[in-house]
Scaffold this motif. Sequence first.
Motif, mmCIF file in Angstrom:
data_model
loop_
_atom_site.group_PDB
_atom_site.id
_atom_site.type_symbol
_atom_site.label_atom_id
_atom_site.label_comp_id
_atom_site.label_asym_id
_atom_site.label_seq_id
_atom_site.Cartn_x
_atom_site.Cartn_y
_atom_site.Cartn_z
ATOM 1 N N CYS A 158 -6.452 29.563 34.448
ATOM 2 C CA CYS A 158 -6.194 28.614 35.528
ATOM 3 C C CYS A 158 -7.426 28.390 36.395
ATOM 4 O O CYS A 158 -8.217 29.312 36.622
ATOM 5 C CB CYS A 158 -5.053 29.125 36.411
ATOM 6 N N ASP A 159 -7.548 27.157 36.902
ATOM 7 C CA ASP A 159 -8.585 26.804 37.876
ATOM 8 C C ASP A 159 -9.967 27.154 37.353
ATOM 9 O O ASP A 159 -10.800 27.720 38.063
ATOM 10 C CB ASP A 159 -8.338 27.525 39.212
ATOM 11 N N TRP A 160 -10.213 26.823 36.096
ATOM 12 C CA TRP A 160 -11.479 27.183 35.458
ATOM 13 C C TRP A 160 -12.583 26.257 35.934
ATOM 14 O O TRP A 160 -12.492 25.033 35.785
ATOM 15 C CB TRP A 160 -11.321 27.089 33.945
ATOM 16 N N PRO A 161 -13.647 26.791 36.546
ATOM 17 C CA PRO A 161 -14.750 25.928 36.974
ATOM 18 C C PRO A 161 -15.547 25.425 35.778
ATOM 19 O O PRO A 161 -15.597 26.082 34.734
ATOM 20 C CB PRO A 161 -15.599 26.847 37.860
ATOM 21 N N LYS A 162 -16.180 24.302 35.941
ATOM 22 C CA LYS A 162 -16.970 23.724 34.851
ATOM 23 C C LYS A 162 -18.082 24.682 34.465
ATOM 24 O O LYS A 162 -18.809 25.193 35.298
ATOM 25 C CB LYS A 162 -17.565 22.376 35.278
ATOM 26 N N ASP A 163 -18.200 24.926 33.170
ATOM 27 C CA ASP A 163 -19.212 25.842 32.648
ATOM 28 C C ASP A 163 -20.412 25.009 32.203
ATOM 29 O O ASP A 163 -20.415 24.423 31.123
ATOM 30 C CB ASP A 163 -18.635 26.638 31.469
ATOM 31 N N ASP A 164 -21.421 24.926 33.037
ATOM 32 C CA ASP A 164 -22.559 24.045 32.764
ATOM 33 C C ASP A 164 -23.498 24.665 31.730
ATOM 34 O O ASP A 164 -24.376 25.462 32.068
ATOM 35 C CB ASP A 164 -23.321 23.751 34.062
ATOM 36 N N ALA A 186 -2.492 32.431 18.098
ATOM 37 C CA ALA A 186 -2.317 32.464 19.546
ATOM 38 C C ALA A 186 -2.454 31.056 20.117
ATOM 39 O O ALA A 186 -2.764 30.097 19.394
ATOM 40 C CB ALA A 186 -3.347 33.405 20.173
ATOM 41 N N TYR A 187 -2.229 30.933 21.425
ATOM 42 C CA TYR A 187 -2.318 29.637 22.091
ATOM 43 C C TYR A 187 -3.044 29.819 23.419
ATOM 44 O O TYR A 187 -2.802 30.789 24.145
ATOM 45 C CB TYR A 187 -0.924 29.037 22.314
ATOM 46 N N LEU A 188 -3.923 28.863 23.725
ATOM 47 C CA LEU A 188 -4.725 28.913 24.947
ATOM 48 C C LEU A 188 -4.535 27.615 25.729
ATOM 49 O O LEU A 188 -4.747 26.523 25.197
ATOM 50 C CB LEU A 188 -6.208 29.101 24.596
ATOM 51 N N VAL A 189 -4.139 27.760 27.008
ATOM 52 C CA VAL A 189 -3.989 26.606 27.894
ATOM 53 C C VAL A 189 -4.900 26.811 29.093
ATOM 54 O O VAL A 189 -4.865 27.856 29.745
ATOM 55 C CB VAL A 189 -2.532 26.420 28.369
ATOM 56 N N ILE A 190 -5.731 25.804 29.365
ATOM 57 C CA ILE A 190 -6.678 25.846 30.471
ATOM 58 C C ILE A 190 -6.277 24.786 31.493
ATOM 59 O O ILE A 190 -5.873 23.677 31.121
ATOM 60 C CB ILE A 190 -8.106 25.567 29.971
ATOM 61 N N THR A 191 -6.344 25.125 32.783
ATOM 62 C CA THR A 191 -6.187 24.108 33.824
ATOM 63 C C THR A 191 -7.479 24.031 34.602
ATOM 64 O O THR A 191 -8.117 25.044 34.887
ATOM 65 C CB THR A 191 -5.023 24.427 34.784
ATOM 66 N N ALA A 192 -7.901 22.830 34.944
ATOM 67 C CA ALA A 192 -9.185 22.643 35.633
ATOM 68 C C ALA A 192 -9.229 21.257 36.249
ATOM 69 O O ALA A 192 -8.415 20.383 35.938
ATOM 70 C CB ALA A 192 -10.345 22.828 34.650
#
Length: 678
Positions: A158-164, A186-192
């Motif tokens: 959750c709330d993943w900052p942009k990885d530059d 598995a399953y991966l869900v990202i919120t950003a």
Amino acid sequence: MASETDAPVDGVLIGEEATPIDLTEQAEVADASFAQVSQVQTVINHIHGDIGGASFGISGSRTKSRRTSGPVSGHEMAEARTRYERHESYEAAAQQLGRCNMVALIGTAGTGRRTAALNLLHDFVGGRREVVVELSPAYTLEKLATREYRKAHGYLLCDWPKDDVDGSIADFHLREIRRRVRDAGAYLVITATATSLPAGDQILWQPPPARDVLLAYQVAPEIAAEAAAHITPEHAMADVVALARDLAAGAPLDQALGRLESAGRRDVVAWFDAPRSRGELFEMAAMAFTAGLPEASFESLLARLESIAGIGMEKADAVSADDPMPSRRLLRVAEGSLFSLSPGRRLEFKVASHRTHVMRELYQRHGMRLWEPVIEWLHECAALRDNPSAQAEVARGVAILASVSDYSYVDSTFLTPWARGNGVMRSQATAAMAVSWLCLDETTRSEVLRTVSSWTRASAARPKFTATLAWSGELGIRFPLEAVRMLWLQIRNSEKPVRHAEIALARLFAALTEATGNALPMLDWVARQISNDKRIGRAIDPLIRAILSVLSARADGVGIPTVTAHLRTRPDSAVPLAKLWSAVLVKRPHRRDALAALYDAVCAFDERDDDDRDHVRALFAALVEALPAKERPLLAHDLRRYAISRNTDENRLEILLSLLRVFLSPAVLSLDTIGKHP
């Protein structure tokens, strides 16, 4: 943010050299700084205990769940699924997750992304305990590409900052992430709000229509339609759900609508729309950053802000004793004002959310003519010598400013300069308190985690000290494993004693116990580290002292030992605690202090309470298994002598002596007999 290599070296200049600051010699300052952070933590704990909505006016903040990494509880999963309304964005995300085993929900805070992510993962992996794991937002693309994913598990970031990172490198990492997640089933869900993932992995998230949410709670269609007309894009999904629950419980429509955040904002906008003098605007700015202070204290700080802004100076020569003086105190809280005066004569906003709305209007409507004096004034306030309450409110105000402006602006203007501040270290505590407040807002939580991590890795002493303060507060509660790792490494790798990091570790244990009742992951991690550390003699002394500080911890230095409180809430912590005690007890120079901590923890239990007696028995049983056999009789002898030296009353001494026989005859009590009375 400037890199550490660009930072000036902390120290006192002597000729052309600099002597590094030795924070261990500033024990009084360190203790006072930790006390300030602890006081703010008490306020935050109160907010979490009593308020189920947004924190300090930040819409969309999540206050119920404190830990922001680790297994997601079954209760939270059930809460997320309650009357959840699936809609177009959700169905698109589910299709993407089904095809690629990963998806990123991109949208603004407060739009229900986390709730949607939990529902998605439940749909794909089920709701079994600990099958959904929340990852720390400190994860980078590279770390995500190297971690192992467990079969049929769901992962939430959750709330993943942009990885530059460079595009080609990002593509390489992404291919590896997809492969690992897919191969594991598995399953991966990202919120950003923004992400390095390509457009094909992203879903532009839109919240479900407000009317559909209201209908899902069985609100009558005609009332749902009328209520939905009052919902604006500024309302978080939490506001809509709260409205739905009120209406479903039978609350009148006008009463339910009156609780919406927008009502408070209308009053603030109306105030700013009217013609305002410079004096009124600077007074409002002072309130935005120091609301809640005693009236006299506020006036003192306001006078300094007005002096910096040059208010009144141009008419200084024209002032005479006969000039009228308006009743400013009465005008400040007159009818139509946004301020009120508490019975204890503290100046407050009439509605708590006014503070956030005022900050937004100040930031959006006014430029540097207002903000330059305010920034200079805030830097002075952050370093005040004898006004910790003002510093606590300034920290809160800066966190609110970050919620309505831009985190990078707040970091570069306030947080990092305060963390590096010169002179007697006081602004460092203000920065750490601001970090705790920032952790309540989902839009800044991940950003501040990375900021404090960079302070920890700094070569300069002051930002490292600020980081230890921050890890001991809300940041450590949100990210306990990151906190304990950072503090442990600072203690382990330092060439000199790092007393403030030892204090921070103990305060983190106390904070986790008080706020969540569960510091078990921290205790397990430290127990593994000390058992695997092969150093001997003085080389391992810093770690032993750090463990001793944890075992001796008390909330705010008073009350019952934290170990006792933790064992009452988590009896299964007896085993890691015994391992930690064993590591200290076998070190002769530290044995007496370890015995004192053990004695205090045991004697804080009620010997008349059956549950408490079982907790003590469990701890001693675990100690039997953790201690080397040759140490048991020596420990029994030393603990007996120590108990007698403390003038222990006969009843408690008899209980202690009966437990001491365990060390001489381990068969009398083992882990298999926990909970059984002799």
